[in-house]
Design a protein around this motif. Structure first.
Motif, PDB file in Angstrom:
ATOM      1  N   MET A  97      -2.206  12.722  -6.506  1.00  0.00           N
ATOM      2  CA  MET A  97      -2.843  13.376  -7.643  1.00  0.00           C
ATOM      3  C   MET A  97      -2.656  14.885  -7.577  1.00  0.00           C
ATOM      4  N   HIS A  98      -2.703  15.426  -6.355  1.00  0.00           N
ATOM      5  CA  HIS A  98      -2.465  16.853  -6.135  1.00  0.00           C
ATOM      6  C   HIS A  98      -1.476  16.988  -4.982  1.00  0.00           C
ATOM      7  N   THR A  99      -0.517  17.886  -5.128  1.00  0.00           N
ATOM      8  CA  THR A  99       0.433  18.144  -4.049  1.00  0.00           C
ATOM      9  C   THR A  99       0.313  19.607  -3.616  1.00  0.00           C
ATOM     10  N   GLY A 100       0.729  19.869  -2.378  1.00  0.00           N
ATOM     11  CA  GLY A 100       0.556  21.194  -1.806  1.00  0.00           C
ATOM     12  C   GLY A 100       1.855  21.952  -1.679  1.00  0.00           C
ATOM     13  N   SER A 101       1.895  22.828  -0.678  1.00  0.00           N
ATOM     14  CA  SER A 101       3.069  23.645  -0.434  1.00  0.00           C
ATOM     15  C   SER A 101       3.151  23.936   1.059  1.00  0.00           C
ATOM     16  N   ASN A 102       4.282  24.443   1.473  1.00  0.00           N
ATOM     17  CA  ASN A 102       4.446  24.843   2.872  1.00  0.00           C
ATOM     18  C   ASN A 102       4.411  26.362   3.033  1.00  0.00           C
ATOM     19  N   VAL A 103       3.877  27.039   2.030  1.00  0.00           N
ATOM     20  CA  VAL A 103       3.814  28.492   2.072  1.00  0.00           C
ATOM     21  C   VAL A 103       2.394  28.911   2.454  1.00  0.00           C
TER      22      VAL A 103
ATOM     23  N   GLU B 273       4.815   7.597 -12.761  1.00  0.00           N
ATOM     24  CA  GLU B 273       4.771   9.064 -12.679  1.00  0.00           C
ATOM     25  C   GLU B 273       4.158   9.509 -11.359  1.00  0.00           C
ATOM     26  N   ASP B 274       3.109   8.813 -10.923  1.00  0.00           N
ATOM     27  CA  ASP B 274       2.508   9.119  -9.624  1.00  0.00           C
ATOM     28  C   ASP B 274       3.543   8.979  -8.510  1.00  0.00           C
ATOM     29  N   LEU B 275       4.295   7.890  -8.551  1.00  0.00           N
ATOM     30  CA  LEU B 275       5.255   7.616  -7.485  1.00  0.00           C
ATOM     31  C   LEU B 275       6.390   8.635  -7.473  1.00  0.00           C
ATOM     32  N   LEU B 276       6.811   9.084  -8.643  1.00  0.00           N
ATOM     33  CA  LEU B 276       7.846  10.118  -8.696  1.00  0.00           C
ATOM     34  C   LEU B 276       7.324  11.433  -8.129  1.00  0.00           C
ATOM     35  N   ARG B 277       6.076  11.752  -8.431  1.00  0.00           N
ATOM     36  CA  ARG B 277       5.466  12.962  -7.877  1.00  0.00           C
ATOM     37  C   ARG B 277       5.323  12.840  -6.359  1.00  0.00           C
ATOM     38  N   LYS B 278       4.999  11.644  -5.920  1.00  0.00           N
ATOM     39  CA  LYS B 278       4.860  11.398  -4.487  1.00  0.00           C
ATOM     40  C   LYS B 278       6.216  11.516  -3.789  1.00  0.00           C
ATOM     41  N   LYS B 279       7.260  10.992  -4.422  1.00  0.00           N
ATOM     42  CA  LYS B 279       8.606  11.117  -3.854  1.00  0.00           C
ATOM     43  C   LYS B 279       9.004  12.580  -3.725  1.00  0.00           C
ATOM     44  N   ASP B 280       8.692  13.375  -4.738  1.00  0.00           N
ATOM     45  CA  ASP B 280       9.015  14.799  -4.680  1.00  0.00           C
ATOM     46  C   ASP B 280       8.298  15.464  -3.504  1.00  0.00           C
ATOM     47  N   ALA B 281       7.029  15.110  -3.296  1.00  0.00           N
ATOM     48  CA  ALA B 281       6.282  15.671  -2.168  1.00  0.00           C
ATOM     49  C   ALA B 281       6.912  15.250  -0.847  1.00  0.00           C
ATOM     50  N   PHE B 282       7.314  13.992  -0.759  1.00  0.00           N
ATOM     51  CA  PHE B 282       7.948  13.505   0.477  1.00  0.00           C
ATOM     52  C   PHE B 282       9.281  14.215   0.707  1.00  0.00           C
ATOM     53  N   ASP B 283      10.091  14.331  -0.339  1.00  0.00           N
ATOM     54  CA  ASP B 283      11.409  14.961  -0.193  1.00  0.00           C
ATOM     55  C   ASP B 283      11.277  16.427   0.218  1.00  0.00           C
ATOM     56  N   ARG B 284      10.253  17.105  -0.289  1.00  0.00           N
ATOM     57  CA  ARG B 284      10.056  18.523   0.041  1.00  0.00           C
ATOM     58  C   ARG B 284       9.214  18.707   1.302  1.00  0.00           C
ATOM     59  N   ARG B 285       8.743  17.596   1.862  1.00  0.00           N
ATOM     60  CA  ARG B 285       7.919  17.596   3.072  1.00  0.00           C
ATOM     61  C   ARG B 285       6.658  18.450   2.891  1.00  0.00           C
TER      62      ARG B 285
ATOM     63  N   LEU C 129       0.819  -1.197   0.000  1.00  0.00           N
ATOM     64  CA  LEU C 129       0.000   0.000   0.000  1.00  0.00           C
ATOM     65  C   LEU C 129       0.863   1.261   0.000  1.00  0.00           C
ATOM     66  N   ILE C 130       0.265   2.360  -0.432  1.00  0.00           N
ATOM     67  CA  ILE C 130       0.851   3.684  -0.264  1.00  0.00           C
ATOM     68  C   ILE C 130      -0.167   4.547   0.485  1.00  0.00           C
ATOM     69  N   VAL C 131       0.327   5.581   1.154  1.00  0.00           N
ATOM     70  CA  VAL C 131      -0.527   6.401   2.013  1.00  0.00           C
ATOM     71  C   VAL C 131      -0.501   7.863   1.563  1.00  0.00           C
ATOM     72  N   SER C 132      -1.602   8.556   1.782  1.00  0.00           N
ATOM     73  CA  SER C 132      -1.658   9.989   1.482  1.00  0.00           C
ATOM     74  C   SER C 132      -0.856  10.785   2.515  1.00  0.00           C
ATOM     75  N   PHE C 133      -0.415  11.956   2.093  1.00  0.00           N
ATOM     76  CA  PHE C 133       0.214  12.917   3.019  1.00  0.00           C
ATOM     77  C   PHE C 133      -0.824  14.021   3.262  1.00  0.00           C
ATOM     78  N   ASP C 134      -1.903  13.626   3.890  1.00  0.00           N
ATOM     79  CA  ASP C 134      -3.108  14.441   3.941  1.00  0.00           C
ATOM     80  C   ASP C 134      -3.066  15.461   5.078  1.00  0.00           C
ATOM     81  N   ALA C 135      -4.108  16.285   5.133  1.00  0.00           N
ATOM     82  CA  ALA C 135      -4.208  17.354   6.121  1.00  0.00           C
ATOM     83  C   ALA C 135      -4.445  16.799   7.525  1.00  0.00           C
ATOM     84  N   ILE C 136      -4.256  17.658   8.488  1.00  0.00           N
ATOM     85  CA  ILE C 136      -4.514  17.360   9.902  1.00  0.00           C
ATOM     86  C   ILE C 136      -5.649  18.286  10.342  1.00  0.00           C
ATOM     87  N   ASN C 137      -6.535  17.775  11.188  1.00  0.00           N
ATOM     88  CA  ASN C 137      -7.719  18.535  11.563  1.00  0.00           C
ATOM     89  C   ASN C 137      -7.668  18.980  13.025  1.00  0.00           C
TER      90      ASN C 137
END
Length: 344
Positions: A301-307, A279-291, A131-139
């Motif tokens: 499918m969609h990635t965010g930002s820390n700004v 391609e999904d996994l590479l995008r996911k790796k980029d999100a993980f590397d940039r935290r 499995l893979i997991v989302s890096f989703d929001a916190i509530n």
């Protein structure tokens, strides 16, 4: 931090064909019986997995969330609800979502995602350990806030109405006592079963604007259709450590607490890595590397930002790294999707 994990061989990280798909839930069928929470999922479109994390552990995680807020040193004090104010907190929207500050990669968030009772529920759903997991929001939701816009009902599906059938199982881990007046998840029981018919009948309805096609908001006419077809809305109550699950086609929204008890939750969504492209996994790796975070879709499918921005300007308290970096086991690191990338 992750040197031992990063040396995993590609053979270790390949999806296991003997586990994937042999008994995956058919969310649109009625011919499967499991004798557990999956029966609720197929029938109602949502379920509660009781005690996915122990109550004691869940309350500890809740304390870590309080500490994370207090450590900004903006004046918030967990023991004084009068300090719940946008000027004394990091940016949290009216729905309770906190998306920035590298929060989706804080150690306590990854620890929750990695809990065996949480991962194990999704392994049962998909009959798959890869499995893979989302890096989703916190509530973070606090009662009776007047310093931000009110959290009005926003009934929606998190799925493109042009793509029918079961596509994503959403989830959250509840960390504080969550009764009828403590805010939280509102679901339309069995609405997932009527989704295709709904969108056929309502094809001429002008859609509520959204930033992604993977979100559909219900208009007053749509709500009337659901009512006319016997759909009932209900508040899902939960104890600390309960895992709440729902089909992304199930109409849902959240409400804020109205008494004294805050609501804290970690969104946790998993899918088989076999359902993601390279391609999904590479995008996911980029999100993980940039935290940075993602939406609930584990394939990033969609990635965010820390700004984070306050009133149109960058928050001076922005962070591009967690306060406490995650320490991932081999099993948890697989959930990032990185070990499944070919020729990395």
């Amino acid at each position: 931090m992750m040197s031992t994990t990063m040396t995993m061989t590609q053979s270790q990280a390949q999806p296991n064909p003997n586990l994937h798909g042999s008994g995956r839930m058919r969310m649109d069928g009625e011919d499967q019986t499991f004798g557990d929470f999956r029966d609720d999922l197929t029938r109602d479109g949502f379920a509660i997995v009781k005690g996915a994390i122990s109550r004691e552990k869940a309350l500890e995680f809740g304390n870590e969330m309080y500490s994370w807020l207090e450590d900004f040193k903006l004046g918030f004090d967990r023991n004084d609800l009068s300090t719940v104010h946008k000027d004394k907190l990091p940016l949290i929207n009216e729905k309770g979502m906190c998306l920035h500050y590298a929060l989706p990669h804080e150690k306590f968030v990854w620890d929750i995602r990695s809990e065996p009772g949480v991962v194990g529920a999704f392994e049962k759903i998909y009959d798959d350990e890869d499995l893979i997991v989302s890096f989703d929001a916190i509530n973070f939701q606090f009662p009776n806030r007047t310093d931000i816009a009110p959290n009005k009902a926003w009934p929606h599906q998190d799925q493109n109405p042009e793509k029918h059938g079961f596509r994503c199982m959403q989830g959250l881990v509840n960390l504080l006592p969550n009764g009828p007046n403590d805010g939280g998840l509102i679901v339309c029981r069995a609405g997932h079963r009527l989704s295709e018919q709904f969108h056929h009948d309502m094809a001429d309805e002008k859609r509520i604007p959204a930033w992604t096609p993977e979100w559909y908001g219900f208009t007053n006419r749509g709500m009337k259709w659901l009512e006319d077809h016997g759909c009932k809305w209900e508040k899902v109550c939960a104890e600390p450590g309960d895992l709440l699950l729902w089909d992304s086609r199930t109409p849902h929204y959240n409400l804020s607490p109205i008494e004294k008890q805050p609501r804290f939750a970690i969104y946790t969504c998993f899918m088989p890595v076999a359902d993601a492209t390279q391609e999904d996994l590479l995008r996911k790796k980029d999100a993980f590397d940039r935290r940075v975070g993602t939406t609930h879709w584990p394939n990033a499918m969609h990635t965010g930002s820390n700004v984070a921005q306050r009133d149109g300007t960058e928050d001076p308290h922005n962070r591009d790294a967690p306060v406490n970096q995650p320490v991932l086991s081999e099993r948890a690191f697989k959930l990032t999707g990185i070990p499944y990338i070919k020729n990395l």
